[in-house]
Design a protein around this motif. Structure first.
Motif, PDB file in Angstrom:
ATOM      1  N   SER A 108       5.933  -7.248  44.175  1.00 17.60           N
ATOM      2  CA  SER A 108       6.591  -8.697  43.751  1.00 17.60           C
ATOM      3  C   SER A 108       6.367  -9.779  44.382  1.00 17.60           C
ATOM      4  CB  SER A 108       7.952  -8.439  43.724  1.00 17.60           C
ATOM      5  OG  SER A 108       8.810  -9.571  43.216  1.00 17.60           O
ATOM      6  N   ASN A 109       5.941 -11.048  43.791  1.00 19.81           N
ATOM      7  CA  ASN A 109       6.088 -12.070  44.539  1.00 19.81           C
ATOM      8  C   ASN A 109       7.128 -12.652  45.139  1.00 19.81           C
ATOM      9  OD1 ASN A 109       3.260 -12.539  44.545  1.00 19.81           O
ATOM     10  ND2 ASN A 109       3.165 -14.157  42.741  1.00 19.81           N
ATOM     11  N   GLY A 110       8.512 -12.040  44.750  1.00 18.45           N
ATOM     12  CA  GLY A 110       9.615 -12.417  45.469  1.00 18.45           C
ATOM     13  C   GLY A 110       9.798 -11.773  46.635  1.00 18.45           C
ATOM     14  N   ARG A 140      -2.017 -13.941  50.746  1.00 14.21           N
ATOM     15  CA  ARG A 140      -2.202 -14.557  49.425  1.00 14.21           C
ATOM     16  C   ARG A 140      -1.166 -13.836  48.496  1.00 14.21           C
ATOM     17  NH1 ARG A 140      -8.164 -14.730  47.903  1.00 14.21           N
ATOM     18  NH2 ARG A 140      -7.946 -12.543  48.119  1.00 14.21           N
ATOM     19  N   PRO A 141      -0.412 -14.547  47.681  1.00 12.62           N
ATOM     20  CA  PRO A 141       0.290 -13.716  46.761  1.00 12.62           C
ATOM     21  C   PRO A 141      -0.364 -13.756  45.367  1.00 12.62           C
ATOM     22  CG  PRO A 141       0.766 -16.198  46.676  1.00 12.62           C
ATOM     23  CD  PRO A 141      -0.034 -15.966  47.760  1.00 12.62           C
ATOM     24  N   LYS A 142       0.036 -13.051  44.599  1.00 16.60           N
ATOM     25  CA  LYS A 142      -0.469 -13.088  43.061  1.00 16.60           C
ATOM     26  C   LYS A 142      -0.635 -14.555  42.517  1.00 16.60           C
ATOM     27  CE  LYS A 142       2.843  -9.252  41.876  1.00 16.60           C
ATOM     28  NZ  LYS A 142       3.664  -8.620  40.908  1.00 16.60           N
ATOM     29  N   PRO A 143      -1.842 -14.765  41.838  1.00 14.13           N
ATOM     30  CA  PRO A 143      -2.711 -13.820  41.085  1.00 14.13           C
ATOM     31  C   PRO A 143      -3.926 -13.306  42.100  1.00 14.13           C
ATOM     32  CG  PRO A 143      -3.336 -16.003  40.825  1.00 14.13           C
ATOM     33  CD  PRO A 143      -1.949 -16.002  41.637  1.00 14.13           C
ATOM     34  N   ALA A 144      -3.876 -13.417  43.288  1.00 15.07           N
ATOM     35  CA  ALA A 144      -4.750 -12.794  44.261  1.00 15.07           C
ATOM     36  C   ALA A 144      -4.464 -11.415  44.251  1.00 15.07           C
ATOM     37  CB  ALA A 144      -4.851 -13.374  45.691  1.00 15.07           C
ATOM     38  N   PRO A 145      -5.319 -10.539  44.437  1.00 16.66           N
ATOM     39  CA  PRO A 145      -5.171  -8.882  44.344  1.00 16.66           C
ATOM     40  C   PRO A 145      -4.530  -8.483  45.718  1.00 16.66           C
ATOM     41  CG  PRO A 145      -7.568  -9.372  44.914  1.00 16.66           C
ATOM     42  CD  PRO A 145      -6.787 -10.978  44.767  1.00 16.66           C
ATOM     43  N   ASP A 146      -4.239  -9.134  46.722  1.00 16.56           N
ATOM     44  CA  ASP A 146      -3.724  -8.854  47.920  1.00 16.56           C
ATOM     45  C   ASP A 146      -2.599  -7.780  48.127  1.00 16.56           C
ATOM     46  OD1 ASP A 146      -5.433 -11.097  48.103  1.00 16.56           O
ATOM     47  OD2 ASP A 146      -4.932 -11.533  50.098  1.00 16.56           O
ATOM     48  N   PRO A 169       0.827 -13.362  33.061  1.00 19.60           N
ATOM     49  CA  PRO A 169      -0.640 -13.332  33.054  1.00 19.60           C
ATOM     50  C   PRO A 169      -1.135 -13.144  34.596  1.00 19.60           C
ATOM     51  CG  PRO A 169       0.263 -15.473  32.133  1.00 19.60           C
ATOM     52  CD  PRO A 169       1.370 -14.547  32.259  1.00 19.60           C
ATOM     53  N   PHE A 170      -0.121 -13.839  35.368  1.00 17.04           N
ATOM     54  CA  PHE A 170      -0.845 -14.080  36.845  1.00 17.04           C
ATOM     55  C   PHE A 170      -1.002 -12.721  37.493  1.00 17.04           C
ATOM     56  CE2 PHE A 170       1.510 -17.864  35.530  1.00 17.04           C
ATOM     57  CZ  PHE A 170       0.384 -18.795  35.603  1.00 17.04           C
ATOM     58  N   GLY A 171       0.221 -12.011  37.294  1.00 17.17           N
ATOM     59  CA  GLY A 171       0.411 -10.482  37.629  1.00 17.17           C
ATOM     60  C   GLY A 171      -0.690  -9.823  37.270  1.00 17.17           C
TER      61      GLY A 171
END
Length: 222
Positions: A108-110, A140-146, A169-171
Motif C-alpha cells: 500500500s502507498n499508505g 518511489r511509491p506507486k505508480p512506480a513498480p518499486d 489506475p495508478f496501482g
C-alpha cells in the motif's frame, strides 16, 4: 498458459478496507477549503492510489503556493473520526483471504501506521501479521513498480508468478510495470473504464476473486 501463482498482493485502501469512500469525502472538503474546488469524484479520479506527497505537490502546483507543514492535520482528524465511526472491511474480502492456500500480502502507498490502524478497525489485522509493505519502505511509491517488487522479494516470489489486486489506475499501472498479473476491483470509487488496461482482469464483487484466481490459489469457491 499463464505462470502458476506464488503470491497474491492486495492493495489496502479500497481493496481490503472500504476507506476510499471516506477519504474522498474528507479530501474534497479540505482541498475545497484550501481554494481548489474538487468533488469526491474528482478526488477519486485524480488522487486515489497516489501518495499524500503526490497530492500535496499537485495542490501546491494548482494553487501556486506552498502548503503549511500541518496542512494535513484537519484531514487526519476528520478522516480518523470517520474511520472509527464507519470503516468496515470490503464486503466478502475476509472470506476470500481465509480461502487462499498460497502466500499473500499487502502493498500500500499508505503508511504502516495507517494500514495497521485501518486493518485493526476492520477486523483484518490478524490475517496480515508480517505481511504489510508500505511505500515508506521504498524510494518511489506507486505508480512506480518499486513497492510491488519489494513486496514480492520479501515474500520470496518471482514477479511473473504474482497477481495484484488493485482498485486504482495508478496501482494497476505499478503492477503492470512490475511484470505482474493485474486484477482491477471495480466495486470501489473508480469505474471499470478508469481501471481497464492491458492484461487487466476486472471484477466487481470480491467474492468473484477465488474463481478468477483458480483452484491453485484457493481452497474452494465462495
Amino acid at each position: 498458459m499463464s505462470p502458476s501463482i506464488e503470491l497474491v498482493i492486495f492493495d489496502c485502501d479500497g481493496v481490503l478496507v472500504d476507506s476510499e469512500r471516506l477519504a474522498v469525502r474528507v479530501d474534497s472538503a479540505l482541498i475545497t477549503q484550501l481554494g481548489w474546488a474538487l468533488t469526491p469524484q474528482d478526488i477519486a479520479q485524480r488522487f486515489v492510489g497516489h501518495s499524500r506527497q503526490y497530492m500535496r505537490e499537485q495542490i501546491e502546483q494548482h494553487l501556486g503556493r506552498r502548503l503549511p507543514d500541518d496542512w494535513q492535520v484537519p484531514f487526519e482528524e476528520a478522516y480518523w473520526a470517520l474511520v472509527e465511526a464507519e470503516l468496515t472491511a470490503v464486503d466478502g474480502v475476509k472470506d476470500v483471504i481465509e480461502q487462499l492456500t498460497i502466500p499473500y500480502c499487502v502493498a500500500s502507498n499508505g503508511s504502516h501506521h495507517k494500514m495497521t490502524r485501518s486493518l485493526r478497525r476492520a477486523g483484518l489485522l490478524h490475517l496480515f501479521t508480517g505481511r504489510l509493505f508500505s511505500a515508506d519502505d521504498v524510494t518511489r511509491p506507486k505508480p512506480a513498480p518499486d513497492l510491488h517488487l519489494w513486496a514480492a522479494a520479501q515474500m520470496g516470489a518471482a514477479p511473473e508468478h504474482c497477481v495484484v489486486i488493485e482498485d486504482s489506475p495508478f496501482g494497476l499501472r505499478a503492477a503492470r510495470a512490475a511484470g505482474m498479473r493485474t486484477y482491477g476491483f471495480t466495486g470501489g470509487v473508480n469505474s471499470a473504464e478508469q481501471l481497464a488496461g492491458p492484461g487487466t482482469t476486472l471484477f466487481h464483487a470480491m467474492r468473484e476473486l477465488p474463481d478468477l484466481l483458480g483452484a491453485e490459489a484457493t481452497a474452494k469457491s465462495c
